[in-house]
Design an enzyme around this catalytic site. Sequence first.
Site, PDB file in Angstrom:
ATOM      1  CG  ASP A  12      -1.883   1.094   1.136  1.00  0.00           C
ATOM      2  OD1 ASP A  12      -2.833   0.886   0.450  1.00  0.00           O
ATOM      3  OD2 ASP A  12      -1.790   2.248   1.931  1.00  0.00           O
ATOM      4  CD  GLU A  14      -1.972   5.825   2.539  1.00  0.00           C
ATOM      5  OE1 GLU A  14      -2.666   6.865   2.056  1.00  0.00           O
ATOM      6  OE2 GLU A  14      -2.332   4.837   3.250  1.00  0.00           O
ATOM      7  CG  HIS A  60      -2.017  10.152   4.099  1.00  0.00           C
ATOM      8  ND1 HIS A  60      -1.404  11.483   4.503  1.00  0.00           N
ATOM      9  CD2 HIS A  60      -2.130  10.452   2.546  1.00  0.00           C
ATOM     10  CE1 HIS A  60      -1.101  12.131   3.448  1.00  0.00           C
ATOM     11  NE2 HIS A  60      -1.426  11.622   2.173  1.00  0.00           N
ATOM     12  CG  HIS A 151      -7.379   5.563   5.247  1.00  0.00           C
ATOM     13  ND1 HIS A 151      -7.609   5.013   4.133  1.00  0.00           N
ATOM     14  CD2 HIS A 151      -8.826   5.975   6.048  1.00  0.00           C
ATOM     15  CE1 HIS A 151      -9.229   4.859   4.070  1.00  0.00           C
ATOM     16  NE2 HIS A 151      -9.683   5.318   5.134  1.00  0.00           N
ATOM     17  CG  ASP A 156      -4.812   0.923   4.771  1.00  0.00           C
ATOM     18  OD1 ASP A 156      -5.533   0.832   5.840  1.00  0.00           O
ATOM     19  OD2 ASP A 156      -5.127   1.970   3.993  1.00  0.00           O
TER      20      ASP A 156
END
Length: 307
Positions: A12, A14, A60, A151, A156
Amino acid sequence: MPKKSEIEIVLDVETTGLDYTKEKIIEFAGVMLVNGKIKDKFETLINAKQHIRKSSQAIHGITEEMLEDAPTEEEAFPKIFDFIGDYPIVAHNAIFDYSFLNRTSKRLYDKPLENHHIDTQVMFKEIYPQLESCGLEALMNTFNVDFSTRHRAMADAEGLALCYPALKKMYFQKYDWQLSQIGNVEYLFERYLRLQHTIASMQSEIQDLRSIFKVYFEKGGTDIVANSGDILTYNSKKTFSYDFLQIKDILDEIGALPKAVRLNNAFVDRLVNGASLDNDIKDKIKAARCEITENKTFNVIRADKNK
């Protein structure tokens, strides 16, 4: 002969914003699965030296101050790509994470990311088509995976890694079942037509009932409560049209442009394949292609259409 290990990287990212052509990755997390078991993890913040859009920060919670002492892109990404290796990438709405990683690889190292990527969102939709939401939170709730943090990249990624083996098993169980039904396809087509006819009839009945309910409320009727506790109520909601050119810059500034405006890919394809544009313009548009998909579907040609 010992079974060959199957290694997959659940990950994942961000980012500073949603547009992978302009924004950058500021947090990466990866979980290595070996035969469905978590064997290794890697996570890092990244000082991309770029402004973080407020809309993304609200999701986030990563601020520019948090990234001041984080590794730069040049320091972080060799470790990130070394962790990913050439293993398959697993992500929820994988095109988002993959597009950012691919863009970064081409920008820093002048080479595309060639890993096979697996989209768990597509798999989840296939297994649970009746669910209203197909997001990561819905997936985690369905498979009873609870994380207090959401997030952030590792939360995640790890949450998805815990769901993925069971989701993958069910996905391929369904695929095996589909393969087993191919020999019955003529009967299944007849069954499909019966169901389609029944659904069409029921939809007509429902529309008739909705029309009556609308008249009831417009004549001053009040809410109706069923024995089950369900309530039939009536609402009125105004919607507006907007001048896109007047608000385009505002939407872009607050990071809402990708959500507010969805590119009409079919229209762009028609432009590129048509004769109205010069070849140099067509080439520029083709250079912006970021993903290719193939939509395969079937159609029922009604018998009365052939007469």
